[in-house]
Design a protein around this motif. Structure first.
Motif, PDB file in Angstrom:
ATOM      1  N   UNK A  15       2.510   0.236   0.396  1.00  0.00           N
ATOM      2  CA  UNK A  15       1.226  -0.506   0.445  1.00  0.00           C
ATOM      3  C   UNK A  15       0.686  -0.542  -1.083  1.00  0.00           C
ATOM      4  N   UNK A  16       0.195  -1.734  -1.507  1.00  0.00           N
ATOM      5  CA  UNK A  16      -0.513  -1.724  -2.823  1.00  0.00           C
ATOM      6  C   UNK A  16      -1.647  -1.148  -2.847  1.00  0.00           C
ATOM      7  N   UNK A  17      -2.133  -0.471  -3.990  1.00  0.00           N
ATOM      8  CA  UNK A  17      -3.215   0.079  -4.103  1.00  0.00           C
ATOM      9  C   UNK A  17      -4.274  -0.372  -3.240  1.00  0.00           C
ATOM     10  N   UNK A  18      -4.771  -1.683  -3.368  1.00  0.00           N
ATOM     11  CA  UNK A  18      -5.922  -2.110  -2.818  1.00  0.00           C
ATOM     12  C   UNK A  18      -6.048  -2.362  -1.553  1.00  0.00           C
ATOM     13  N   UNK A  19      -4.887  -2.161  -0.849  1.00  0.00           N
ATOM     14  CA  UNK A  19      -4.567  -2.219   0.669  1.00  0.00           C
ATOM     15  C   UNK A  19      -4.821  -0.882   1.214  1.00  0.00           C
ATOM     16  N   UNK A  20      -4.931   0.298   0.460  1.00  0.00           N
ATOM     17  CA  UNK A  20      -4.667   1.697   0.903  1.00  0.00           C
ATOM     18  C   UNK A  20      -5.994   2.119   1.422  1.00  0.00           C
TER      19      UNK A  20
END
Lengths: 355, 561
Positions: A70-75
């Motif tokens: 997952x990319x950071x903004x979806x974590x």
């Protein structure tokens, strides 16, 4: 609250292994510390959890869900940066509200929640200010509010107090712990300051060159370090080399240059054999001077004294080398000199370690 | 940033660059070495056998060298003074001193020619003072020096910026340490400051050299034809059959490349990429009284001298009658009115605004993408990309223009870029954009390097996607740098000479510079009309630069290689 798990995480930068197979489990609602000297990989691990670095191999799990890809903004893992990373082109309010704007929260609710968050960190009424009009401590609080306001699945803190002065640092330790506990957050906190870790952590992992050396509560790590590195890193210690003379249960009699000393084994599942080389860890406050207590005895001479108010530090020259000795609440101030003194270490408080 | 995005940007930019920069440059070299049966050195050897070409090359080299030296003589003391001393109006003068860079030298040369002419101001002053009796034809004797003067007065800001930037990057503690160890100020300059400033001096000098070595506009205005760039320009007329212009271009390119490589080798370490060092306290010496005023006068003086050519242009454009006097005897607006009536003028202003505007947009988009890859990604080859986009500084515009021209002939692969009625709009926009890319990239790279990556990471960790982060955090943070780079790109595109003169063939497609060149050739009041159009161009530039100054971008680093 979800827990966090790092599962055999390896991170290579070129040929350098910043993380060399790290397994860490953080329980839900826990304030967990990653502790180590600079370059040990603690910040890299935190950035892997945030998604700002991609592990070379291994997995990161949030409450059982694999988030490695997952990319950071979806974590939903909000981070507080060492440099605070407040955006200079936005006001305090806009900084704090940023994450909510990204989540398409209604304008009214953003205002309300930003206000609450600022109140929580005692910055109510400063929302209109520019971030460069704030003091270091206030900026730190804004950074904290900005991360908290989005109600993240976990809060990640990267040496958040290292740019503050000593007094503010101690105040903010309590403050952060209060906020994390009141919010029931799962938090991972990176620091190189062992005092910070000991005073704030529920549990901690001590890291050494890309690996976890020991994981446990502050008390376990302090009193039962698994090796010399941990013993030396968490608090001060005197390390005394020797050879095993006799093993009886958890207790080991070790032959040293000053005769036999007795210590306790704390590492689970390890039993030294007779004749094996080991190291004894004796904390400075474990040595008692001229005490009638039971324990191993070593004689020596005081060569240096440092008066620190509530305690005195001595350096004592013995046959097992110079020992740091601390006396708490001393009634007597001893002078360095010729007269011989006896140091006593209770068997229970001396730890036997692998060399 | 995402790896895939970084790779995509790198590929797209490389492709763009390969097609519109490398290909034209290589095709010129190819034509120079391709004989009827395979590779040949004949044409290049022919260039060196032809005494006219040899003289042209020799003159160009001399022009380049002397211009660079004179530029250095102006820029170094200025940079040193502003590095060391705080004096009256230091900040304002530091900006003022940069203005000549964006005053078109091609236009300034018209003014300078009038100031230095037989019936010009210089003679009038000297006769007034009684130093000479008869007017001297300075240009007949000193055309060469006129060009050198014009180049130096135009280009010294490049060197000034480079030197001040590398001096500013020094940890003041280094100089203080030398002082502390007993070094006298003069020896400190020689042993510490100068060696440390060398990369800046060399980087700036090589740009100045390549610029003046291949300068086309100024020699044209001074009617100085025996110089390689003008010979190339003339050679275009019989392009196609004769390979010798190609060979001459190839030689010019090779010399430029050698200088570029030599300066890179001499001071290879890339200081612009270095992390900001921990800084000690600046030790600006605050000057008082006469010394302070003296320093201010030095700066002001240089600025005034540098603006003489352009003041000449303004006066010329307003003059009713300017003959053997210091300034015209009477002023009028007649030339402006007449110029606006000229069929070349108004379309040329529109064309230039369009070409330069679109080229700037293109350069800013590409430049931002490149800077992002270079600073924020970890893909392999990003260092190479950074070097690649700086190459247009080393490749003379003349060479590129020539390549574009050759490739856009009927049957060439750029022929499709020629619009209806033979419009060179697309060609010019691409050529302008490619050659201005370095300024935008440097500006954006400098901005991104100054911006803490944690500022972007914080946005990502709070739930902003890549595009949202770019829009809401990165661009606002480096907006000033981007605007400064973009405006510089726009200014240079507006006053571009070689591409414009070579690629625009029909009157209705002329950009401003070509229109000025055409007007110069008109009999009668051609010079005055050209001057009037030149003033228009400067007004547009002034507005653009004013905007840049207000936005307040970072000046350092723009010209660093």
């Amino acid at each position: 609250m979800d827990g966090i798990r790092a599962d055999s995480v390896i991170k290579k930068f070129g040929e350098v292994r910043a993380l060399d197979g790290v397994d860490v489990e953080v329980n839900g609602g826990e304030l967990f510390f990653l502790l180590g000297s600079s370059g040990c990989g603690k910040t890299t691990l935190l950035r892997c959890i945030a998604g700002l670095e991609q592990p070379t191999s291994g997995r990161i799990l949030f409450g059982g869900e694999d988030v490695t890809g997952l990319p950071p903004h979806k974590r939903e893992a909000a981070m507080v940066f060492q440099s605070y990373a407040l955006w200079p082109h936005l006001s305090v309010e806009r900084n704090v509200g940023f994450g909510l704007e990204e989540r398409k929260v209604a304008r009214e609710e953003i205002r309300r929640r930003v206000g609450e968050a600022l109140d929580l960190v005692h910055l109510g009424g400063l929302g209109e200010r520019g971030v460069d009009q704030l003091s270091g401590g206030q900026q730190q609080r804004v950074a904290l509010a900005r991360a908290l306001v989005v109600r993240p699945r976990c809060l990640l803190l990267d040496e958040p107090l290292s740019n503050l002065d000593a007094k503010l640092r101690i105040e903010m330790r309590r403050e952060i712990r209060r906020i994390v506990k009141e919010g029931g957050l799962t938090a991972v906190y990176v620091t190189h300051d062992q005092e910070e870790a000991l005073s704030m952590a529920d549990r901690m992992a001590v890291m050494e060159s890309g690996r976890v050396a020991q994981m446990g509560t502050p008390e376990t790590v302090y009193r039962q370090p698994v090796n010399g590195f941990v013993a030396g890193f968490i608090g001060e210690t005197n390390l005394v080399p020797g050879k095993v003379a006799e093993v009886r249960g958890d207790y080991v009699k070790v032959g040293t240059a000053a005769g036999p000393l007795i210590g306790r084994i704390t590492e689970w599942g390890w039993r030294p054999t007779e004749g094996e080389e080991v190291v004894l860890s004796v904390r400075p406050e474990v040595w008692r001077i001229e005490s009638p207590a039971a324990g191993s005895r070593v004689t020596g001479r005081i060569i240096e004294r440092t008066y620190l108010g509530q305690r005195i530090q001595y350096q004592v020259e013995t046959r097992i080398g110079r020992q740091d000795v601390v006396e708490m609440n001393p009634h007597v101030v001893r002078d360095p000199g010729e007269s011989e003194i006896t140091l006593v270490a209770p068997h229970d408080e001396v730890v036997v370690l692998k060399p | 940033m995402r790896r895939e995005a970084a790779i995509l940007i790198t590929l797209a930019v490389s492709a763009f660059f390969g097609v519109f920069f490398i290909l034209p440059a290589v095709s010129v070299i190819g034509a120079a070495f391709k004989g009827p049966d395979g590779m040949t050195l004949d044409y290049v050897i022919e260039v060196f056998r032809n005494p006219v070409y040899v003289e042209g090359l020799w003159n160009a080299l001399l022009l380049g060298l002397t211009s660079t030296l004179v530029t250095l003589l102006i820029a170094f003391p200025l940079a040193l003074v502003s590095h060391r001393y705080d004096f009256l109006g230091r900040k304002v003068l530091g900006v003022l001193i940069l203005i000549p860079l964006v005053l078109p030298p091609f236009v300034g040369a018209i003014g300078l020619a009038h100031v230095l002419g037989v019936a010009g101001s210089l003679n009038a002053v000297l006769i007034d003072l009684g130093l000479i009796d008869e007017p001297v034809d300075w240009l007949a004797r000193g055309r060469f020096w006129g060009i050198v003067l014009m180049n130096a007065l135009h280009l010294y800001p490049i060197l000034y910026m480079n030197i001040t930037a590398s001096l500013a990057n020094l940890d003041p503690a280094m100089e203080q340490a030398a002082e502390n160890l007993g070094c006298t100020p003069l020896r400190r300059l020689w042993r510490i400051t100068l060696p440390l400033a060398m990369p800046g001096i060399f980087a700036g000098s090589s740009i100045v050299f390549i610029w003046s070595f291949t300068e086309l506009g100024v020699p044209l205005v001074f009617n100085y034809f025996r110089v390689a760039p003008v010979q190339i320009f003339d050679g275009i007329k019989d392009l196609g059959d004769d390979p010798s212009p190609y060979a001459l271009v190839a030689v010019v390119l090779l010399i430029s490349a050698l200088i570029f490589i030599a300066s890179k080798l001499a001071f290879g370490r890339n200081t612009s990429g270095a992390q900001p060092r921990p800084k000690g306290r600046d030790d600006l010496v605050k000057l008082r009284g006469l010394r302070s005023i003296g320093c201010a006068m030095l700066f002001l003086g240089v600025f005034l001298v540098a603006s003489v050519p352009h003041s000449g242009v303004v006066l010329l454009s307003l003059s009713h009658d300017w003959y053997q006097t210091i300034v015209p005897q009477s002023l009028s607006l007649e030339h402006y009115i007449e110029a606006l009536g000229d069929p070349v003028v108004v379309p040329s202003i529109e064309n230039s605004l369009l070409y330069a505007g679109l080229a700037t947009v293109l350069a800013v988009i590409a430049g931002l993408g490149i800077a992002y890859v270079v600073v924020r990604s970890d893909i392999r080859g990003r260092g190479l990309l950074d070097v690649l986009v700086m190459l247009p500084l080393a490749v003379p515009g003349l060479v590129l223009a020539f390549g574009y021209l050759a490739l856009s002939q009927k049957g060439g692969i750029f022929h499709f870029l020629i619009g209806p009625n033979g419009s060179p709009a697309l060609l010019l926009i691409l050529a302008y954009a490619v050659r201005r890319l370095p300024y935008v990239v440097r500006a954006a790279v400098a901005g991104l390097q100054q911006a803490n990556p944690a500022l972007e990471e914080a946005a990502r960790s709070l739930g902003a996607g890549s595009l949202s982060t770019l829009r809401k955090v990165s661009i606002p943070l480096i907006g000033a740098n981007l605007a400064a780079g973009g405006i510089l790109a726009f200014a240079f595109a507006m006053l571009e000479v070689s591409d414009s003169l070579i690629l625009a063939q029909q009157q209705e497609h002329f950009p401003i510079t070509k229109a000025i060149y055409t007007l110069l050739g008109t009999l009668g009041n051609g010079h005055e009309l050209a001057a009037a159009l030149g003033v228009w161009a400067m007004v547009f530039l002034g507005i653009a630069i004013g905007g840049a100054t207000i936005i307040g971008g970072k000046r350092g680093g723009l010209f660093r290689m």
